[in-house]
Design an enzyme around this catalytic site. Sequence first.
Site, PDB file in Angstrom:
ATOM      1  N   HIS A   1     -27.035   3.422  22.307  1.00  0.00           N
ATOM      2  CA  HIS A   1     -26.267   2.330  22.548  1.00  0.00           C
ATOM      3  C   HIS A   1     -24.721   2.499  21.883  1.00  0.00           C
ATOM      4  O   HIS A   1     -24.577   2.674  20.803  1.00  0.00           O
ATOM      5  CB  HIS A   1     -26.810   0.921  22.117  1.00  0.00           C
ATOM      6  CG  HIS A   1     -26.023  -0.234  22.170  1.00  0.00           C
ATOM      7  ND1 HIS A   1     -25.340  -0.757  23.390  1.00  0.00           N
ATOM      8  CD2 HIS A   1     -25.316  -0.890  21.353  1.00  0.00           C
ATOM      9  CE1 HIS A   1     -24.600  -1.761  23.372  1.00  0.00           C
ATOM     10  NE2 HIS A   1     -24.675  -2.104  22.262  1.00  0.00           N
ATOM     11  N   SER A   2     -23.782   2.268  22.780  1.00  0.00           N
ATOM     12  CA  SER A   2     -22.190   2.050  22.229  1.00  0.00           C
ATOM     13  C   SER A   2     -21.913   3.333  21.457  1.00  0.00           C
ATOM     14  O   SER A   2     -21.838   4.584  21.989  1.00  0.00           O
ATOM     15  CB  SER A   2     -22.262   0.939  21.191  1.00  0.00           C
ATOM     16  OG  SER A   2     -20.907   0.307  20.905  1.00  0.00           O
TER      17      SER A   2
END
Length: 416
Positions: free
Chosen positions: A292-293
């Site tokens: 994620h991210s």
Amino acid sequence: MSISLSSLILLPIWISMAQIQQGGPDEKEKTTALKDLLSRIDLDELMKKDEPPLDFPDTLEGFEYAFNEKGQLRHIKTGEPFVFNYREDLHRWNQKRYEALGEIITKYVYELLEKDCNLKKISIPVDATESEPKSFIFMSEDALTNPQKLMVLIHGSGVVRAGQWARRLIINEDLDSGTQIPFIKRAMDEGYGVIVLNPNENYIEVEKPKIHVPSSSDSSDEPAEKRERKDKVSKETKKRRDFYEKYRNPQREKEMMQLYIRENGSPEEHAVYVWDHFIAQSAAENVFFVAHSYGGLAFVELMIQREADVKSKVTAVALTDSVHNVWHQEAGKTIREWMRENCCNWVSSSEPLDTSVESMLPDCPRVSAGTDRHELTSWKSFPSIFKFFTEASEAKTSSLKPALTRRSHRIKHEEL
């Protein structure tokens, strides 16, 4: 009407300025001096004096909060969700209180990983001495021995730690959306081994040692009169410094220093270290990443540094609103081609889940996560990610490539 202490301190200065401005030109110099004095006062620091002590509970029970059966954080007595503005007009104090609760949440999630998910906490570096700074990751019992499948989870940057996607979601919504626990449980139910990275645990904080400055009186070869004069100046300086410190740091917060963890001093270093010492040593034929991210950036950096190894071992990569950039990270053509075939990025978008989203970068396909909230992209794309991994595994077995993104394009074309 209540008047803050900082207002009382500044009031005489404001009155003096008003009186001076009513005077003639001769008073301009005094006005300039007072303005200079005001410009040197840090009002944010000054207002700290009006705060209650930064003394917060160290348990959820102490905060009078608990997670209910739906995994939602609720007040024990009122049943209400968490309230940030516990004290009006004291934003800094409220923020410190929120951060204190966040640290408790982090420990709570660690406990869930061990007790609820049956993961093991593994200390790193693996050869760390007893006295050096250490971090840790979490692994399932079969993470290194599972011959079929291994899932690796990497969260984003900031205050989140192993097992979390977003602290804000854990506190304000629920454990399912804010933690990696649903991914871990489903992965284990479907026969995956699991490794949970901890890329933000890069250092430990210790209190700064106080530096002793020798007194000028130690210089025995100086004349007594000169030593006395220097001691007097030194005492006056210390008095002014202590007076300023009282206003600058009224809560007496400790001055801290950071001691970085060997070979794990950044998320990128951490990803490479865990790859070398754990993932690369695992028996799994198919390794899958969910990143994620900033975790996506860390994965791309891992691939740049270990390209051949990653290509031989990793079957598919699910990114959720990844912030990687193949140009800035200088990912080569062969890496970009591999990512186009084996990665998919579920991005924040108001379009329905899995709808194709245009990309300006020549790397992996982008599809909608079904939400325009960055922190929710992992949770909202949860079912699609597992479907993507299943298809990738089947495609590898039959010597075909993952078809998720092509299917999305085909559906769009048929609709047209």
